[in-house]
Design a protein around this motif. Structure first.
Motif, PDB file in Angstrom:
ATOM      1  N   PRO A 257       0.804  -1.218   0.000  1.00  0.00           N
ATOM      2  CA  PRO A 257       0.000   0.000   0.000  1.00  0.00           C
ATOM      3  C   PRO A 257       0.840   1.273   0.000  1.00  0.00           C
ATOM      4  O   PRO A 257       0.431   2.284  -0.581  1.00  0.00           O
ATOM      5  CB  PRO A 257      -0.831  -0.131   1.280  1.00  0.00           C
ATOM      6  CG  PRO A 257      -0.925  -1.598   1.524  1.00  0.00           C
ATOM      7  CD  PRO A 257       0.401  -2.150   1.067  1.00  0.00           C
ATOM      8  N   LYS A 262      -2.957   1.790  -2.608  1.00  0.00           N
ATOM      9  CA  LYS A 262      -4.219   1.110  -2.347  1.00  0.00           C
ATOM     10  C   LYS A 262      -3.949  -0.222  -1.663  1.00  0.00           C
ATOM     11  O   LYS A 262      -2.810  -0.710  -1.654  1.00  0.00           O
ATOM     12  CB  LYS A 262      -5.003   0.892  -3.644  1.00  0.00           C
ATOM     13  CG  LYS A 262      -4.245   0.158  -4.736  1.00  0.00           C
ATOM     14  CD  LYS A 262      -5.026   0.153  -6.030  1.00  0.00           C
ATOM     15  CE  LYS A 262      -4.230  -0.499  -7.152  1.00  0.00           C
ATOM     16  NZ  LYS A 262      -4.985  -0.475  -8.426  1.00  0.00           N
ATOM     17  N   SER A 263      -4.981  -0.804  -1.088  1.00  0.00           N
ATOM     18  CA  SER A 263      -4.815  -2.046  -0.344  1.00  0.00           C
ATOM     19  C   SER A 263      -4.468  -3.198  -1.281  1.00  0.00           C
ATOM     20  O   SER A 263      -5.052  -3.338  -2.352  1.00  0.00           O
ATOM     21  CB  SER A 263      -6.108  -2.377   0.417  1.00  0.00           C
ATOM     22  OG  SER A 263      -6.028  -3.665   0.986  1.00  0.00           O
ATOM     23  N   ASP A 266      -7.455  -5.807  -2.032  1.00  0.00           N
ATOM     24  CA  ASP A 266      -8.646  -5.452  -2.808  1.00  0.00           C
ATOM     25  C   ASP A 266      -9.083  -6.561  -3.763  1.00  0.00           C
ATOM     26  O   ASP A 266     -10.261  -6.927  -3.812  1.00  0.00           O
ATOM     27  CB  ASP A 266      -8.409  -4.163  -3.597  1.00  0.00           C
ATOM     28  CG  ASP A 266      -8.648  -2.916  -2.764  1.00  0.00           C
ATOM     29  OD1 ASP A 266      -9.030  -3.042  -1.588  1.00  0.00           O
ATOM     30  OD2 ASP A 266      -8.440  -1.805  -3.293  1.00  0.00           O
TER      31      ASP A 266
END
Length: 366
Positions: A257, A262-263, A266
């Motif tokens: 991340p 972003k994760s 996801d």
């Protein structure tokens, strides 16, 4: 009350894959900032309560790689046209399509982070609990409308714009088709067979075409490019766009991340039908496949499930398979540009720029 004009975005240090006239990326940022500030202020003039929505519109459009705008710009230049602010504004309109797609994609996937910040629906929920998803949906819708508005107001002659209008409709149709295919094939065992062709179809329409092929062709159509050059843009754009998303899928699972913004849970949480997942399922044993499906079925997969997927993708050769798909598509894209330049369809500076943009797409870490 009209908000004061936004300060000009600071020019970022040149990226080695940011080809073009001096500060092309900064000029794209400036065109977007000017337009978004004007329209956001008009929105706030309707009622002060809309300031939270206007602020989100500014945040959503304030970041990005600006790849789609760059490809549109070089579609124009590749057809022999000169630099100008009108084509920069026309190209910038494609970034509003991308911003809208990101807002809607994050809503569909219930993603928490993008570019290291709260996604639109999360940010708007913080400001007005219970309304985040509804407001984000409307933000995405407005961004789509804005893209057409900026394109038609760019300053190019109407005759030029008319040449590209039909492709705008195609872009929208195929982008929505790709999103729908992903939704229809997510969390369905019959829609997640060990067949990467179905996953490649999703990324071709959801990402590849509107990221590279269509922006290039829109720029070319604006410039009056001959059919042979438009065909060359497709030969370059489709494989490069697919390679771009395949790289993104690997970064989504193996990245961090802190780097990607972003994760890395996801794709696993959403059970997205990626090529990496398809190849892993195809090569896994029956027990491995059952355990992976069990991980995908969990409402909130965590670090243990992610680590299992990573190890299985490595052990089955799926990760290596995705890298091979990327390499093959990169070679096709490179060959298409080289051939177009050799046939004198493509200007030298555009050929060099497209090679540099391809390298930027394929070697990125975020």
């Amino acid at each position: 009350m009209t908000a004061p004009a936004a300060a000009a975005p600071e020019s970022a240090p040149p990226h080695p894959g940011d080809p073009g006239p001096p500060a092309l990326r900064h000029r794209i940022d400036r065109a977007l900032a000017d337009f978004v500030e004007r329209e956001s202020a008009l929105l706030e003039d309707i009622d002060p309560d809309l300031s939270v929505v206007a602020a989100q519109l500014r945040r959503t459009t304030g970041t990005g790689k600006r790849l789609r705008a760059a490809f549109c710009y070089w579609g124009w230049r590749g057809a022999g046209r000169d630099d100008g602010e009108d084509i920069v504004r026309a190209a910038a309109a494609l970034e509003l399509v991308h911003a809208a797609a990101c807002v809607h994609d994050d809503l569909i996937d219930r993603s928490a982070l993008r570019h290291g910040r709260d996604t639109a629906h999360r940010s708007l929920a913080d400001n007005r609990p219970g309304t985040g998803r509804a407001l984000a949906l409307l933000v995405g819708d407005l961004l789509i409308s804005w893209s057409g508005q900026l394109f038609t107001e760019c300053g190019l002659p109407a005759a030029y714009l008319n040449r590209a209008r039909p492709l705008w409709a195609t872009l929208a149709r195929e982008l929505v088709a790709g999103e729908c295919l992903e939704v229809l094939r997510t969390r369905r065992r019959d829609a997640l067979p060990p067949d990467p062709a179905r996953s490649l179809q999703v990324i071709r329409y959801k990402t590849a075409k509107y990221t590279v092929e269509h922006p290039l062709q829109i720029g070319g159509l604006l410039a009056g490019a001959p059919p042979a050059l438009l065909t060359a843009f497709s030969a370059y754009g489709v494989p490069l766009g697919e390679a771009f998303q395949l790289r993104d899928d690997l970064l989504g699972v193996y990245g961090t991340p802190e780097t990607t913004g972003k994760s890395n849970l996801d794709d696993l949480t959403g059970a997205r039908p990626t090529v990496l997942l398809a190849l892993t399922l195809a090569a896994a044993t029956g027990s491995e496949r059952a355990e992976l499906h069990a991980a995908l079925d969990r409402p909130e997969p965590g670090a243990a499930e992610l680590e299992y997927f990573r190890k299985l993708a490595d052990a089955t050769g799926a990760r290596r398979g995705v890298e091979e798909l990327i390499a093959a598509r990169a070679a096709r894209a490179t060959a298409a540009v080289t051939a177009a330049h050799a046939d004198r369809l493509l200007t030298t500076d555009a050929a060099e720029a497209l090679h540099a943009l391809a390298a930027r797409c394929l070697t990125r870490t975020a």
